[in-house]
Design an enzyme around this catalytic site. Structure first.
Site, PDB file in Angstrom:
ATOM      1  N   HIS A 154      43.882 -41.962  35.055  1.00 19.36           N
ATOM      2  CA  HIS A 154      42.815 -41.888  34.565  1.00 19.36           C
ATOM      3  C   HIS A 154      42.658 -41.197  33.241  1.00 19.36           C
ATOM      4  CE1 HIS A 154      41.093 -38.554  34.347  1.00 19.36           C
ATOM      5  NE2 HIS A 154      41.130 -38.526  35.933  1.00 19.36           N
ATOM      6  N   CYS A 162      42.761 -35.063  39.486  1.00 17.46           N
ATOM      7  CA  CYS A 162      43.623 -36.576  39.993  1.00 17.46           C
ATOM      8  C   CYS A 162      44.731 -36.582  38.400  1.00 17.46           C
ATOM      9  CB  CYS A 162      42.657 -37.345  39.260  1.00 17.46           C
ATOM     10  SG  CYS A 162      40.895 -37.891  40.125  1.00 17.46           S
TER      11      CYS A 162
END
Length: 244
Positions: A154, A162
């Site tokens: 992202h 992440c």
């Protein structure tokens, strides 16, 4: 009579704050519109780079990430045939945790292994500008009782487990992955490694509990380097292997 101008002092944002402000403005757009604007912004550069490689928007793509080196590599298969070639590689802007696989919800680890982004995993209304779920835990992780969810690639350069990229980079990645999906690629493979694996590199980790796991991942890494295609993966007795 002389009229004096009134001076108004406007605070100047530091670069990180300015980037955050721009990102916040992008988040105000509804998801579909946000994605459309991102694709429109990224497409000219992306298509020019693809053309130089003999490829087109919509050709199959493949992603590899190396945690220690903090690099994400994206490859494209020109015309959907033959070897994948590298489109670009970018710094991973933020990634939490240490070397080793993700094992449990909340451990803040970036997973290691073989994952993939399906069309349903694309989130154009993400709190992190644009995001794509890599599919952790996969069947391998589940067989080992590993837990966790919502592991993404992202934007916004913030990470809790992440792979976070800058907003302009995630727009390039989104443009390529979403086009490949629309052209029929049902899953974009994502291989995540602890570092660039080699026999020499593993000599520094002979006492690691992850040595056997990393050795298996090295075979997957090397198979792609050799044949130029994401290898078919087999799982047997709790270990990854290259099929065929």
């Amino acid at each position: 009579m002389i009229t004096r101008r009134k001076t108004i002092l406007v605070p100047v944002l530091a670069l990180p704050a300015l980037a955050a402000a721009c990102s916040d403005q992008r988040l105000e757009l509804p998801g579909p519109q946000r994605a459309a604007v991102a694709v429109e912004r990224a497409t000219p550069m992306v298509t020019a780079r693809l053309r130089a490689l003999g490829a087109s928007l919509g050709d199959p793509v493949f992603i590899r990430a190396f945690k220690q080196e903090k690099r994400l590599h994206l490859y494209v298969q020109p015309g959907g045939a033959g070897r994948f070639v590298e489109f670009a590689n970018w710094p991973i802007c933020a990634a939490s945790g240490v070397l080793g696989p993700k094992k449990a919800e909340g451990d803040k680890q970036v997973p290691e292994g073989v994952y993939g982004v399906t069309p349903e995993a694309m989130n154009n209304a993400s709190s992190y500008h644009l995001s794509m779920n890599v599919g952790y835990p996969n069947a391998f992780d589940q067989a080992l009782g590993r837990t966790g969810s919502f592991i993404m690639i992202h934007g916004r350069c913030e990470s809790v487990g992440c792979l976070a990229m800058t907003d302009p980079v995630i727009e390039d990645i989104w443009t390529l992955v979403s086009a490949a999906h629309r052209a029929g690629q049902t899953k974009v493979d994502v291989h995540i490694f602890p570092f660039v694996l080699s026999a020499k590199a593993l000599e520094s980790h002979t006492q690691s509990e992850h040595l056997a796991f990393w050795t298996d991942l090295m075979a997957i890494q090397n198979a792609f380097d050799t044949i130029g295609l994401p290898p078919t993966i087999a799982i047997h007795a709790g270990r990854y292997g290259v099929a065929g």
